[in-house]
Every structure is written in C-alpha cells, then in structure tokens.
Scaffold this motif. Structure first.
Motif, PDB file in Angstrom:
ATOM      1  N   LYS A 123       0.824  -1.196   0.000  1.00 28.64           N
ATOM      2  CA  LYS A 123       0.000   0.000   0.000  1.00 28.64           C
ATOM      3  C   LYS A 123       0.869   1.261   0.000  1.00 28.64           C
ATOM      4  O   LYS A 123       1.921   1.303   0.631  1.00 28.64           O
ATOM      5  N   MET A 124       0.375   2.258  -0.686  1.00 35.61           N
ATOM      6  CA  MET A 124       1.026   3.562  -0.690  1.00 35.61           C
ATOM      7  C   MET A 124       0.825   4.219   0.675  1.00 35.61           C
ATOM      8  O   MET A 124      -0.195   3.978   1.345  1.00 35.61           O
ATOM      9  N   ASP A 125       1.763   5.038   1.089  1.00 39.85           N
ATOM     10  CA  ASP A 125       1.669   5.736   2.361  1.00 39.85           C
ATOM     11  C   ASP A 125       0.340   6.504   2.443  1.00 39.85           C
ATOM     12  O   ASP A 125      -0.052   7.188   1.494  1.00 39.85           O
ATOM     13  N   ARG A 126      -0.346   6.360   3.589  1.00 34.00           N
ATOM     14  CA  ARG A 126      -1.675   6.968   3.748  1.00 34.00           C
ATOM     15  C   ARG A 126      -1.626   8.488   3.541  1.00 34.00           C
ATOM     16  O   ARG A 126      -2.561   9.069   2.983  1.00 34.00           O
ATOM     17  N   LYS A 127      -0.554   9.114   3.973  1.00 34.47           N
ATOM     18  CA  LYS A 127      -0.447  10.565   3.818  1.00 34.47           C
ATOM     19  C   LYS A 127      -0.429  10.961   2.345  1.00 34.47           C
ATOM     20  O   LYS A 127      -1.082  11.931   1.933  1.00 34.47           O
ATOM     21  N   VAL A 128       0.303  10.200   1.528  1.00 32.52           N
ATOM     22  CA  VAL A 128       0.357  10.481   0.088  1.00 32.52           C
ATOM     23  C   VAL A 128      -1.007  10.240  -0.543  1.00 32.52           C
ATOM     24  O   VAL A 128      -1.476  11.030  -1.379  1.00 32.52           O
ATOM     25  N   CYS A 129      -1.685   9.158  -0.134  1.00 32.83           N
ATOM     26  CA  CYS A 129      -3.014   8.854  -0.666  1.00 32.83           C
ATOM     27  C   CYS A 129      -4.012   9.959  -0.312  1.00 32.83           C
ATOM     28  O   CYS A 129      -4.872  10.318  -1.115  1.00 32.83           O
ATOM     29  N   THR A 130      -3.881  10.500   0.894  1.00 34.62           N
ATOM     30  CA  THR A 130      -4.763  11.591   1.313  1.00 34.62           C
ATOM     31  C   THR A 130      -4.537  12.835   0.463  1.00 34.62           C
ATOM     32  O   THR A 130      -5.486  13.537   0.082  1.00 34.62           O
ATOM     33  N   GLN A 131      -3.266  13.100   0.131  1.00 30.76           N
ATOM     34  CA  GLN A 131      -2.963  14.245  -0.735  1.00 30.76           C
ATOM     35  C   GLN A 131      -3.578  14.055  -2.118  1.00 30.76           C
ATOM     36  O   GLN A 131      -4.127  14.994  -2.704  1.00 30.76           O
ATOM     37  N   ILE A 132      -3.497  12.828  -2.639  1.00 27.42           N
ATOM     38  CA  ILE A 132      -4.089  12.535  -3.952  1.00 27.42           C
ATOM     39  C   ILE A 132      -5.602  12.704  -3.890  1.00 27.42           C
ATOM     40  O   ILE A 132      -6.215  13.326  -4.764  1.00 27.42           O
ATOM     41  N   ALA A 133      -6.226  12.149  -2.834  1.00 28.72           N
ATOM     42  CA  ALA A 133      -7.688  12.234  -2.694  1.00 28.72           C
ATOM     43  C   ALA A 133      -8.160  13.675  -2.564  1.00 28.72           C
ATOM     44  O   ALA A 133      -9.270  14.015  -2.977  1.00 28.72           O
ATOM     45  N   GLY A 134      -7.315  14.536  -2.000  1.00 30.58           N
ATOM     46  CA  GLY A 134      -7.702  15.928  -1.807  1.00 30.58           C
ATOM     47  C   GLY A 134      -7.324  16.844  -2.952  1.00 30.58           C
ATOM     48  O   GLY A 134      -7.639  18.040  -2.915  1.00 30.58           O
ATOM     49  N   TYR A 135      -6.656  16.302  -3.968  1.00 29.88           N
ATOM     50  CA  TYR A 135      -6.235  17.118  -5.114  1.00 29.88           C
ATOM     51  C   TYR A 135      -7.466  17.682  -5.822  1.00 29.88           C
ATOM     52  O   TYR A 135      -8.396  16.960  -6.150  1.00 29.88           O
ATOM     53  N   ASN A 136      -7.471  18.983  -6.071  1.00 25.77           N
ATOM     54  CA  ASN A 136      -8.596  19.632  -6.740  1.00 25.77           C
ATOM     55  C   ASN A 136      -8.440  19.559  -8.256  1.00 25.77           C
ATOM     56  O   ASN A 136      -7.472  20.096  -8.821  1.00 25.77           O
ATOM     57  N   LEU A 137      -9.377  18.880  -8.901  1.00 21.78           N
ATOM     58  CA  LEU A 137      -9.396  18.825 -10.365  1.00 21.78           C
ATOM     59  C   LEU A 137     -10.140  20.040 -10.905  1.00 21.78           C
ATOM     60  O   LEU A 137     -11.207  20.395 -10.397  1.00 21.78           O
ATOM     61  N   PRO A 138      -9.593  20.701 -11.923  1.00 20.16           N
ATOM     62  CA  PRO A 138     -10.315  21.823 -12.535  1.00 20.16           C
ATOM     63  C   PRO A 138     -11.471  21.281 -13.387  1.00 20.16           C
ATOM     64  O   PRO A 138     -11.259  20.669 -14.429  1.00 20.16           O
ATOM     65  N   LEU A 139     -12.683  21.472 -12.911  1.00 20.91           N
ATOM     66  CA  LEU A 139     -13.871  20.902 -13.571  1.00 20.91           C
ATOM     67  C   LEU A 139     -14.733  22.028 -14.113  1.00 20.91           C
ATOM     68  O   LEU A 139     -15.152  22.924 -13.373  1.00 20.91           O
ATOM     69  N   SER A 140     -15.015  21.987 -15.398  1.00 20.12           N
ATOM     70  CA  SER A 140     -15.876  22.977 -16.041  1.00 20.12           C
ATOM     71  C   SER A 140     -17.190  22.303 -16.400  1.00 20.12           C
ATOM     72  O   SER A 140     -17.214  21.301 -17.116  1.00 20.12           O
ATOM     73  N   ILE A 141     -18.288  22.842 -15.888  1.00 20.74           N
ATOM     74  CA  ILE A 141     -19.616  22.263 -16.121  1.00 20.74           C
ATOM     75  C   ILE A 141     -20.412  23.207 -17.002  1.00 20.74           C
ATOM     76  O   ILE A 141     -20.651  24.366 -16.655  1.00 20.74           O
ATOM     77  N   TYR A 142     -20.824  22.688 -18.150  1.00 23.79           N
ATOM     78  CA  TYR A 142     -21.558  23.487 -19.140  1.00 23.79           C
ATOM     79  C   TYR A 142     -23.017  23.065 -19.121  1.00 23.79           C
ATOM     80  O   TYR A 142     -23.335  21.884 -19.238  1.00 23.79           O
TER      81      TYR A 142
END
Length: 597
Positions: A123-142
C-alpha cells in the motif's frame, strides 16, 4: 458571449468527490463523438504521478444533462484522465510499485468492507493517498437547453489536432450518415461495441482497447486488425482502422469509384468548404448512403467481413501470412484489395464460395505476385485500386458459384454474434446466456424449469421499456469449469471469445433430439406451451435463430418490446442487471407509463 459565460461554471472538485460521482453513476460517455479508452498503462501512471506531485493538469469539461431521471455529467473532454484516476484508486495499476490505500476515502473503505474492491499490496503511504484524494481537479460544467451544442463544443476543443488523430478529429462531432456508419462498423470489427451511444463511464472499461498489462477490456493484440497483421497497435490506437473502413465504404456506396487520400476523407466528413458550402464529395457520399441505406451497406460489409474471417480461420493463417511469404508489416491497401474483390464476387455478382481449400491455395502469396501497388503513400488512384480488385477477383472467381437467393444477411452472424457477446458487458439486463437445456449428468433430462426461466427472462427484458431488444443465447457456458463439463458430456471442445466459453448446442441436439432440426422444432413447440401472450409467443418463435459460429451451433432467442408490457404466467417481471424481479402491483402505473407516456 455573456450567455455562454452564464452557462459555463468552472469549479474545483477534489478527487474524493469525483470518485463519489463515479460510484453514483453520474459520469456519461457519448460514443457518438467521444474517442475510445486508449491510454496505455505508462500514460496513466505519468498522469497520476503529476497529481501526486501537485502539478497542474488540464481542465476537464462536462455537460450537465438529464439522464435516467437524474442530473448527469456527459464528458466532453477529459475521459482518459477521469478513467486513469478511477483505475488507480481501484487498484488496477500501481505507481512506483505501490497501490492506493482503499481506507483513505469513505467510499472506497465502504466498498472494501463489502468486498466490492480488493486491497492490493504494497500500500502507498496513507499521507500520500490523502494528498491525492484531496487534489482539486479543474472541472468545467456546461449547462444548456439543446444537446446539439455538445458536438460543436467537442470539435472546437480538439480543432487544433493536438489531442486527436486525423480520423478522430474527422469523427469528432460528425453527424452525417456516412460518418455514423463508419463509426458503427469500425466498432463492430474492433469488438468494442455497445447497445447504445450513451454509456456510464463505469461500463467503458469493459469495452476499452487495452494491452496485456490491464486485466480488463479488449486486448489490442486480439483486435482483428492487429491479430491479422493489417495494422499496428499504434494505428488502431489512432483510429487508422476507421480510415480503412471509410475507404472501403466509399467504394461500396459510390457508383463512380473514388480515389483515396487523406484530403478526400476530409471531404467525406464535411471538413472541406468551397466558399461557405460543403464540398461536393460530402453531398455525394451522404446521398449515396441514403439511397442504398445504412442498414443494407452494413449488412453487406459484415457479410464480406465474415466470409474473409472464415477463409482465414480455415487457412489457419493470418492475413499477412496468407498473402505474403513473410508476416512483416504491410500497408492496409492490400487488405482493401482482397476485401473489395470479395465484395465484388459475393455482393455484386451474388456468388458463394464453393471450394475454400482451392480459394486459400489461390490466395497464398497473392500479395507478392498479383497485387501491384505504387509507393503506398499519399493519393491512391481510383484506376490502380480498381485494376488490382479486378485482377484478384478474376483469379479467385473459379472457386465461387452462383448463390441461389440474393440475401447478403443470411451468413452475417459471426461478427453479429461476437458483438452481442461484447454488448452484454455494458447492458446486462438485456442479455443472458445458458450452456444448454439438458442437465449435465447421467440422465441428461431436459430442464423444464430452466426453459421456463428463459421465457420469463425474455418477457422481463421486454418490460424494460419501449423500443428494447433483448437476447438469450443458448450455447455459451458460464465459465471454464462449466465448459469442461460440456466437453466431458458431449465430447465437444469450447471456443473462447472475449472470456466467453462458446460450447454450442450441437452436442445435446445430437444426443437427445437426433440432430439440430429436431431440436429446433422441439424448442418451437415448447414456446407454444408457455404461459405468455400469443403475441409474445409469435414474436419469439418468429425471431428465434439457429446460427453457426464457426463449428458451433448457437440458439438465439430474441424479443422486442411491444406497445404494452409483457406478462409471464399472469405476472409482470422486470430485468434488473442479470436478475428477474416481479413488479409489485403498486408499481404497475410506472410500468405502463413507460409505454404510453
């Protein structure tokens, strides 16, 4: 412009929220304009690594639409990226040898506890996984009122050609009859077919084109073009197969046979303008397809394709091995020549192959000895193509005889059957499979309960809604264990296609019913005794087919929903996934509303 800005909302959504949308079946893919899933494992890993390091990523654009009575997001740009994120979270690939920790997010923890997801190690380190899970994707909704705008938006986003290959750019947003026919037939040949254009992103991986490194979808090495040495993996990835199909269809549809080039393909798709008007070639090809009809052209193409596959199967060789001394890469024009020579004989002259061994002998090394091509680049003249087609057709015609009746659809079941199998991955409620009707054991009794269940399943499929077609296929085992039991019982081996074990029903027909004809008549009689309406009995009996898939005999039950729900033994049932469920009386108004509102 102000109106556009009002309709376009740009916001950040973290990956945990995006995954919640995915599990909630909120993301849609419209295959009419979207490219197939083709990212390699290396591209997926590189993208996830960018997220892990906090690098910015391109905007993901979705359109908010109503689908199945809820607000859904139709993906306009970003399908490959979203799929890479979901795939990594669900443990389909690692990053630097480590897998996402499923206990990082509430939704994945819930799926882990219910054993719907399996944790892979290390398993990947939980701290790194948390950073990935919290990464903000730029989402454009039309948001918009008319769906027709999506096509134009998609094409404009990709108009610089950086993201799409030439052919993908042609198909992006193309709504012409020719473009749609090319897309549908190309999908049939690749095997990544679906029953409907709109699919959940959740289902896309089942029909994606993948490498052996990914344990799902369709292995690119098994796709006809690659397996036969006609096109490379990269060519299929870039939709060069669709260019070949487009060239062949243009030849079939147009009375004056056209030359071939990239510029001419642009014209077929309406990408070339004369002043402000579409090029004449676009008008010409559209008129030709409308005149012949897409249905007829599709049947003719599949009939020739099936015959070619049958020839290659009997020969035991790939296309390149059969036509050349060596199996090195060749330009796909050689494939066009043989395909269209078969088209001239099978469709135009209404002939049948009479001697497969003789035909295979004539085709041996024909690419080197009887096909005369120039350099293979740029424009391919109409005369050179026609001369090669005529030469090949003239040589092999001795192994053909006149067909008794003109119906090019009668033998076109190899590809159609394979497409039905593949479609079941994304439309479970409309497909079901059984190995046969006789129990596998010493007595081999006919399983009446199973037959009744098949008929009930068909009525349940018909109740899904109007304009629905459902299939139950007899002669396909559930798994390898069941296939081996069939082999032990009848002495017939199975054929594997896309993880399906095709056993056929010829074994039980011979053992218990003195052959296929008696078996088929027995089935028709059983249908007549079922507790369903006369209309459903007539329709099921009329549409039932006994087809040949290479050396296997397959029984196909088919039902089309009528203008009212279907009863089984006085009750209404509905298909939910692979199961039949009775409809409670209080739900009857909703059931009838599907058909009458």
């Amino acid at each position: 412009m102000d109106r556009l800005m009002q309709d376009l909302a740009i916001r950040g959504e973290n990956i945990q929220r995006i995954y919640d949308y995915f599990v909630g079946e909120r993301f849609l893919v419209n295959r009419r304009y979207q490219r197939k899933l083709v990212w390699s494992i290396e591209e997926k890993k590189a993208f996830i690594d960018s997220i892990r390091k906090g690098f910015p990523i391109p905007l993901i654009l979705v359109a908010e639409i109503n689908f199945n009575d809820q607000k859904n997001f139709e993906i306009i740009d970003g399908m490959q990226r979203l799929n890479a994120i979901i795939s990594f979270i669900e443990g389909e690939f690692d990053l630097d040898g480590e897998y996402f920790d499923l206990e990082t997010m509430a939704k994945t923890k819930l799926l882990l506890d219910s054993e719907e997801l399996i944790q892979k190690s290390p398993k990947m380190d939980r701290k790194v996984c948390t950073q990935i899970a919290g990464y903000n994707l730029p989402l454009s909704i039309y948001s918009f009122e008319g769906l027709d705008k999506i096509d134009e938006i998609f094409r404009r986003i990709n108009s610089n050609g950086k993201h799409l290959s030439k052919q993908e750019l042609r198909q992006a947003g193309a709504t012409g009859h020719f473009a749609q026919l090319v897309r549908q037939l190309s999908s049939k040949v690749r095997g990544d077919v679906s029953a409907h254009d709109r699919l959940l992103l959740n289902d896309m991986k089942n029909i994606s084109i993948t490498s052996r490194d990914l344990p799902y979808g369709i292995n690119v090495d098994n796709v006809f073009w690659v397996a036969q040495g006609v096109l490379t993996r990269e060519y299929v990835r870039n939709s060069r197969d669709e260019e070949v199909v487009a060239d062949i269809l243009a030849y079939m549809a147009l009375s004056t046979k056209p030359p071939s080039s990239s510029e001419i393909l642009d014209e077929y798709y309406g990408l070339s303008l004369i002043g402000n008007e579409l090029d004449n070639r676009f008008q010409e090809i559209e008129s030709a397809v409308l005149k012949i009809t897409s249905e007829v052209l599709s049947r003719q193409f599949v009939h020739v394709y099936d015959e070619l596959k049958k020839i290659l199967n009997i020969s035991g060789q790939t296309f390149n091995r059969l036509l050349f001394d060596d199996a090195g890469p060749r330009i796909p024009r050689y494939f066009q020549i043989l395909f269209l020579a078969l088209y001239e004989l099978l469709i135009i002259e209404n002939l049948n192959v009479s001697n497969y061994k003789g035909l295979i002998s004539l085709l041996s090394n024909m690419g080197s000895s009887n096909m005369n091509l120039g350099g293979g680049g740029g424009r391919w003249s109409a005369r050179e193509r026609q001369n090669n087609i005529a030469a090949v057709a003239g040589i092999i015609k001795t192994e053909f005889v006149k067909r008794e009746r003109r119906d090019p659809a009668i033998d076109s079941w190899i590809t159609q059957f394979e497409n039905i199998l593949t479609q079941s991955y994304t439309e479970q409620s409309l497909y079901d499979f059984k190995q046969g009707f006789h129990r596998l054991g010493d007595n081999g009794d006919f399983d009446d309960a199973l037959f009744q269940k098949v008929i009930k399943t068909l009525t349940a499929m018909a109740n899904v809604g109007p304009n629905i077609v459902g299939y139950v296929i007899i002669g396909v085992a559930d798994n390898d264990v069941a296939a081996k039991r069939v082999e032990a019982t009848y002495g017939t081996s199975s054929t594997v296609f896309n993880k399906f074990h095709i056993t056929g029903i010829q074994g039980e027909a011979a053992k218990y019913k003195n052959g296929l004809d008696s078996y088929f008549q027995f089935i028709i009689q059983k249908i007549a005794s079922m507790p369903i309406s006369e209309a459903d009995k007539n329709q099921i009996s009329r549409n039932i087919k006994l087809i040949n898939y290479y050396d296997k005999s397959i029984l196909i039950f088919q039902i089309e929903s009528r203008n009212e729900p279907s009863l089984y033994d006085g009750k209404y049932h509905i298909r939910k996934g692979p199961n039949n469920e009775p409809i409670p009386p209080e739900e009857y108004p909703n059931l009838f509303r599907r058909f009458f509102v």
